[in-house]
Design a protein around this motif. Sequence first.
Motif, PDB file in Angstrom:
ATOM      1  N   LYS A  97      -9.132   6.483 -15.099  1.00 57.54           N
ATOM      2  CA  LYS A  97      -7.669   6.386 -15.173  1.00 57.54           C
ATOM      3  C   LYS A  97      -7.103   5.789 -13.883  1.00 57.54           C
ATOM      4  O   LYS A  97      -6.181   4.966 -13.925  1.00 57.54           O
ATOM      5  CB  LYS A  97      -7.061   7.767 -15.429  1.00 57.54           C
ATOM      6  CG  LYS A  97      -5.546   7.766 -15.597  1.00 57.54           C
ATOM      7  CD  LYS A  97      -5.107   6.909 -16.754  1.00 57.54           C
ATOM      8  CE  LYS A  97      -5.496   7.470 -18.088  1.00 57.54           C
ATOM      9  NZ  LYS A  97      -4.980   6.656 -19.214  1.00 57.54           N
ATOM     10  N   ILE A  98      -7.651   6.185 -12.734  1.00 57.37           N
ATOM     11  CA  ILE A  98      -7.206   5.609 -11.458  1.00 57.37           C
ATOM     12  C   ILE A  98      -7.446   4.101 -11.450  1.00 57.37           C
ATOM     13  O   ILE A  98      -6.572   3.318 -11.065  1.00 57.37           O
ATOM     14  CB  ILE A  98      -7.939   6.279 -10.273  1.00 57.37           C
ATOM     15  CG1 ILE A  98      -7.477   7.738 -10.122  1.00 57.37           C
ATOM     16  CG2 ILE A  98      -7.677   5.507  -8.976  1.00 57.37           C
ATOM     17  CD1 ILE A  98      -8.256   8.529  -9.090  1.00 57.37           C
ATOM     18  N   CYS A  99      -8.637   3.697 -11.897  1.00 61.10           N
ATOM     19  CA  CYS A  99      -8.972   2.272 -11.912  1.00 61.10           C
ATOM     20  C   CYS A  99      -8.122   1.487 -12.902  1.00 61.10           C
ATOM     21  O   CYS A  99      -7.916   0.279 -12.741  1.00 61.10           O
ATOM     22  CB  CYS A  99     -10.458   2.084 -12.250  1.00 61.10           C
ATOM     23  SG  CYS A  99     -11.568   2.585 -10.918  1.00 61.10           S
ATOM     24  N   SER A 148       6.429  13.905  -7.108  1.00 59.55           N
ATOM     25  CA  SER A 148       6.841  13.911  -5.699  1.00 59.55           C
ATOM     26  C   SER A 148       5.828  13.233  -4.795  1.00 59.55           C
ATOM     27  O   SER A 148       6.150  12.867  -3.659  1.00 59.55           O
ATOM     28  CB  SER A 148       7.070  15.354  -5.222  1.00 59.55           C
ATOM     29  OG  SER A 148       5.842  16.068  -5.166  1.00 59.55           O
ATOM     30  N   SER A 149       4.587  13.056  -5.270  1.00 65.97           N
ATOM     31  CA  SER A 149       3.540  12.412  -4.478  1.00 65.97           C
ATOM     32  C   SER A 149       3.463  10.904  -4.709  1.00 65.97           C
ATOM     33  O   SER A 149       2.651  10.228  -4.080  1.00 65.97           O
ATOM     34  CB  SER A 149       2.169  13.039  -4.810  1.00 65.97           C
ATOM     35  OG  SER A 149       2.150  14.410  -4.486  1.00 65.97           O
ATOM     36  N   LEU A 150       4.303  10.396  -5.611  1.00 65.50           N
ATOM     37  CA  LEU A 150       4.308   8.952  -5.871  1.00 65.50           C
ATOM     38  C   LEU A 150       5.059   8.224  -4.750  1.00 65.50           C
ATOM     39  O   LEU A 150       5.865   8.825  -4.049  1.00 65.50           O
ATOM     40  CB  LEU A 150       4.975   8.676  -7.225  1.00 65.50           C
ATOM     41  CG  LEU A 150       4.259   9.255  -8.453  1.00 65.50           C
ATOM     42  CD1 LEU A 150       5.103   9.024  -9.718  1.00 65.50           C
ATOM     43  CD2 LEU A 150       2.879   8.639  -8.619  1.00 65.50           C
ATOM     44  N   ARG A 206      -3.941   8.777  -2.579  1.00 63.46           N
ATOM     45  CA  ARG A 206      -3.344  10.053  -3.019  1.00 63.46           C
ATOM     46  C   ARG A 206      -2.297   9.813  -4.104  1.00 63.46           C
ATOM     47  O   ARG A 206      -2.212  10.571  -5.084  1.00 63.46           O
ATOM     48  CB  ARG A 206      -2.729  10.789  -1.831  1.00 63.46           C
ATOM     49  CG  ARG A 206      -3.734  11.431  -0.900  1.00 63.46           C
ATOM     50  CD  ARG A 206      -3.072  12.443   0.018  1.00 63.46           C
ATOM     51  NE  ARG A 206      -2.118  11.810   0.922  1.00 63.46           N
ATOM     52  CZ  ARG A 206      -2.427  11.333   2.115  1.00 63.46           C
ATOM     53  NH1 ARG A 206      -3.663  11.411   2.554  1.00 63.46           N
ATOM     54  NH2 ARG A 206      -1.493  10.788   2.890  1.00 63.46           N
ATOM     55  N   ALA A 207      -1.511   8.755  -3.937  1.00 61.38           N
ATOM     56  CA  ALA A 207      -0.494   8.435  -4.941  1.00 61.38           C
ATOM     57  C   ALA A 207      -1.150   8.033  -6.257  1.00 61.38           C
ATOM     58  O   ALA A 207      -0.669   8.396  -7.341  1.00 61.38           O
ATOM     59  CB  ALA A 207       0.407   7.304  -4.433  1.00 61.38           C
ATOM     60  N   ILE A 228       0.834  -1.202   0.000  1.00 62.28           N
ATOM     61  CA  ILE A 228       0.000   0.000   0.000  1.00 62.28           C
ATOM     62  C   ILE A 228       0.873   1.257   0.000  1.00 62.28           C
ATOM     63  O   ILE A 228       0.617   2.216  -0.741  1.00 62.28           O
ATOM     64  CB  ILE A 228      -0.934   0.006   1.231  1.00 62.28           C
ATOM     65  CG1 ILE A 228      -2.053  -1.024   1.056  1.00 62.28           C
ATOM     66  CG2 ILE A 228      -1.535   1.393   1.450  1.00 62.28           C
ATOM     67  CD1 ILE A 228      -2.913  -1.202   2.288  1.00 62.28           C
ATOM     68  N   LEU A 229       1.924   1.254   0.807  1.00 60.28           N
ATOM     69  CA  LEU A 229       2.757   2.450   0.958  1.00 60.28           C
ATOM     70  C   LEU A 229       3.779   2.619  -0.156  1.00 60.28           C
ATOM     71  O   LEU A 229       4.077   3.742  -0.573  1.00 60.28           O
ATOM     72  CB  LEU A 229       3.488   2.407   2.304  1.00 60.28           C
ATOM     73  CG  LEU A 229       2.621   2.520   3.562  1.00 60.28           C
ATOM     74  CD1 LEU A 229       3.487   2.382   4.804  1.00 60.28           C
ATOM     75  CD2 LEU A 229       1.850   3.830   3.584  1.00 60.28           C
ATOM     76  N   ASN A 230       4.342   1.506  -0.651  1.00 57.75           N
ATOM     77  CA  ASN A 230       5.471   1.580  -1.588  1.00 57.75           C
ATOM     78  C   ASN A 230       5.190   1.058  -2.987  1.00 57.75           C
ATOM     79  O   ASN A 230       6.049   1.166  -3.866  1.00 57.75           O
ATOM     80  CB  ASN A 230       6.661   0.800  -1.009  1.00 57.75           C
ATOM     81  CG  ASN A 230       7.239   1.451   0.227  1.00 57.75           C
ATOM     82  OD1 ASN A 230       7.368   2.668   0.283  1.00 57.75           O
ATOM     83  ND2 ASN A 230       7.551   0.648   1.235  1.00 57.75           N
ATOM     84  N   TRP A 231       4.016   0.439  -3.198  1.00 56.19           N
ATOM     85  CA  TRP A 231       3.703  -0.183  -4.488  1.00 56.19           C
ATOM     86  C   TRP A 231       4.805  -1.178  -4.866  1.00 56.19           C
ATOM     87  O   TRP A 231       5.200  -1.276  -6.029  1.00 56.19           O
ATOM     88  CB  TRP A 231       3.537   0.852  -5.582  1.00 56.19           C
ATOM     89  CG  TRP A 231       2.334   1.720  -5.428  1.00 56.19           C
ATOM     90  CD1 TRP A 231       1.409   1.692  -4.440  1.00 56.19           C
ATOM     91  CD2 TRP A 231       1.901   2.768  -6.310  1.00 56.19           C
ATOM     92  NE1 TRP A 231       0.432   2.645  -4.637  1.00 56.19           N
ATOM     93  CE2 TRP A 231       0.720   3.318  -5.780  1.00 56.19           C
ATOM     94  CE3 TRP A 231       2.408   3.288  -7.494  1.00 56.19           C
ATOM     95  CZ2 TRP A 231       0.030   4.367  -6.407  1.00 56.19           C
ATOM     96  CZ3 TRP A 231       1.736   4.326  -8.105  1.00 56.19           C
ATOM     97  CH2 TRP A 231       0.551   4.857  -7.577  1.00 56.19           C
TER      98      TRP A 231
END
Length: 291
Positions: A173-175, A205-207, A151-152, A117-120
């Motif tokens: 696009k998110i999906c 920077s938000s990735l 958010r990422a 979840i945090l780092n993909w």
Amino acid sequence: MENHDKAQLQSFLKTLPPVEFCCVYGSSLHPNNPGSAKSTMVDCILGVSNPQQWHSENLTLNNDHYAAWMVLLGGARLITDVADEIGVGVHFNPFVSWDDKMFKYGVVRMHDLVQDILNWERFYLSGRLQKPVHVLLDNLDVTNVNSVNLRAAMSAALLLLPSKFTEEQLYAKICSLSYMGDLRMLFAEDRNKDGGLSAAQSLVSSLPPMVRSQMAMKLGEKKVLCDSGRVIQEIVIGSKDEAAKCMQTILQRKVMVSSARQAVSGLLAAGGITAMRYVGAKMSKAWKSWR
């Protein structure tokens, strides 16, 4: 999710060893979807602290949920090893019939779930949690942790979209992010990507840190002075399009590797007859979507 379905799933959970987290995802969440008929499997993610111990207890309670060869040759240790070493840390038990309903549940170590979840890191379960889900149990506040993932995902989607788009296009696009490594998607190309460098830099920077690190290896880094006076490392971006293509390549590879590993792990875990049944169901669904 309707109250009856929620109550039914909660009753099903009582037949399993205790879990720390449970959510439902997939077509069963959409009652108006033609694919969510009574025969459709309810897809669940179950988070547990110790998968090997959990599977050991579940083998005592629900031995028939597992492939016979895994039970005979190694039991809980083999089940966990296949999930960790061949798959992406998730063991799925599909076609579990209970109370006139079919379930498929994936068991994952809570630490692995949070890291994805945090780092993909695998971009597998994190991709599923970017889409609509129904959380039934959350002892460790995964829902709050998942806000970082959401958010990422928003930043990644904005990086891939043109400067003008609709709300529907944003959600679509998110999906689509976790499907970018699907072979059917490799030939799709996003058009009209533009936007300022500062906006692109902000989105990058938000990735997640792991994705940014891989982008930096491909695009390079430079030292910049930020508003607070600190010197920081920033990814070198020539254009929004360049950043989008770089990120897309990284995510495609993650999805391809994870989906391939999980496919092999899933086939091993399901066993011969169940595996053929599962593959057949997937092929039928894919064929209908192409038509």
